[in-house]
Design a protein around this motif. Structure first.
Motif, short mmCIF file in Angstrom:
data_model
loop_
_atom_site.label_atom_id
_atom_site.label_comp_id
_atom_site.label_asym_id
_atom_site.label_seq_id
_atom_site.Cartn_x
_atom_site.Cartn_y
_atom_site.Cartn_z
N VAL A 92 -53.87 -39.78 20.09
CA VAL A 92 -52.42 -39.91 19.83
C VAL A 92 -51.69 -38.71 20.42
N LEU A 93 -52.23 -37.52 20.17
CA LEU A 93 -51.57 -36.30 20.67
C LEU A 93 -51.59 -36.26 22.19
N ARG A 94 -52.68 -36.76 22.79
CA ARG A 94 -52.75 -36.76 24.25
C ARG A 94 -51.74 -37.75 24.83
N SER A 95 -51.66 -38.94 24.22
CA SER A 95 -50.68 -39.92 24.73
C SER A 95 -49.26 -39.38 24.60
N ASP A 96 -49.04 -38.54 23.59
CA ASP A 96 -47.71 -37.95 23.41
C ASP A 96 -47.49 -36.73 24.30
N LEU A 98 -49.03 -33.84 24.16
CA LEU A 98 -48.97 -32.61 23.35
C LEU A 98 -50.24 -31.76 23.42
N ARG A 167 -40.65 -31.03 19.34
CA ARG A 167 -40.63 -32.30 18.58
C ARG A 167 -40.19 -32.10 17.13
N LEU A 244 -46.39 -33.94 13.70
CA LEU A 244 -46.72 -34.59 14.97
C LEU A 244 -47.48 -35.89 14.77
#
Ligand code: GLU
Length: 296
Positions: A92-96, A98, A167, A244
């Protein structure tokens, strides 16, 4: 949290060494506050370090806690059995956009810091004393990241702190409550920036402490985190990750640390007196509190 929900506490030791008086104190403070609030206490084994957390140490830890009179509800959650949860959050963090893969080893970091600082200059360090990351992979394109990743080079996944801070809706707080009065809390301003691009996972371990603890507190529906004041600053990172990843926020109580006769914080690696050794020397659980020493 709706007022009708029973509070949920957790004790979360890492079975990578023998438990000592500091763990006993933390478990007892958890248990006391939990009882005062008619809550539920869970046990979590933070065993992501698969080389140091052995089955023998896990068993010894469970025996020590039972001897001490610490109870918990249900089966303990073992982090090593839930790596998929942490991988999913990383995704999720990579797709965002971050997190980024960082390839500098510890010695590369030392060299890069030395190259970037003059003789009288100090490079900023995080609250644990590690230098803030001097590499520039955060500026690489996704294609370049993927190209280097495909070479199977050892790496860490680091949070892009600057991107993460952008964010945030507003100032970030957590609620810190007092042991004697858990119903009352004060707002503490979280300062995640001081951690820089903190490590969230490594190529050989799909999570760091910060990521796993944040996800597990949410998955275990923990409402009250009671732990040592050595983790006070880390709470800023946990608060940031909660925002996040869209996770709920527990309240926190960071208790005093038990110190050794030399005034240092107790530590497994310093070979401080283990609960097992005290137990074998005839100390009874009811007398354990006599062995707690705190900084003046
Ligand atoms: N596993 C950590 C330790 O043993 C405690 C983590 C926490 O309570 O958040 O120090």
């Amino acid at each position: 949290m709706p007022s009708s929900a029973p509070p949920v506490f957790r004790f979360a030791p890492s079975p990578n060494g023998a438990l000592h008086l500091g763990h006993a104190y933390s478990a007892l403070v958890n248990q006391n506050i939990c009882a005062k609030m008619n809550g539920t206490c869970l046990l979590r084994l933070e065993d992501i370090d698969q080389t140091r957390c052995t089955p023998e140490l896990v068993q010894q830890m469970l025996d020590d806690l039972t001897w001490l009179g610490i109870g918990w509800q249900g089966k303990p959650r073992r982090q090593s059995e839930h790596f998929a949860d942490y991988r999913q959050a990383l995704q999720v963090l990579r797709s965002d956009g971050l997190i980024y893969p960082a390839f500098l080893s510890r010695s590369d970091i030392r060299r890069a810091v030395a190259a970037k600082t003059g003789p009288d200059e100090a490079w900023p360090c995080d609250p644990d004393g590690s230098p803030l990351y001097p590499g520039d992979e955060r500026t690489w394109s996704q294609d370049k990241q993927d190209a280097v990743l495909s070479k199977n080079q050892k790496h860490s996944w680091r949070l892009d702190m600057t991107a993460a801070l952008q964010r945030l809706p507003d100032k970030l707080y957590w609620q810190e409550f007092e042991e004697g009065d858990p119903a009352h809390s004060r707002n503490v301003i979280a300062r995640p920036a001081v951690w820089g691009d903190v490590v969230l996972a490594r190529s050989d371990t799909p999570t760091s402490y910060h990521l796993a603890v944040t996800i597990d507190d949410a998955l275990q529906k923990v409402t009250h985190v009671v732990r040592g004041s050595d983790l006070y600053q880390a709470t800023s990172v946990h608060r940031l990750l909660q925002v996040l990843l869209g996770l709920p926020t527990p309240q926190y109580h960071h208790h005093d640390l038990v110190i050794g006769s030399d005034g240092r914080k107790l530590s497994k690696s310093n070979g401080d007196v283990s609960l097992r050794a005290l137990r074998h020397n005839g100390v009874v659980p009811g007398d354990i509190a006599k062995h707690f020493t705190f900084a003046a």
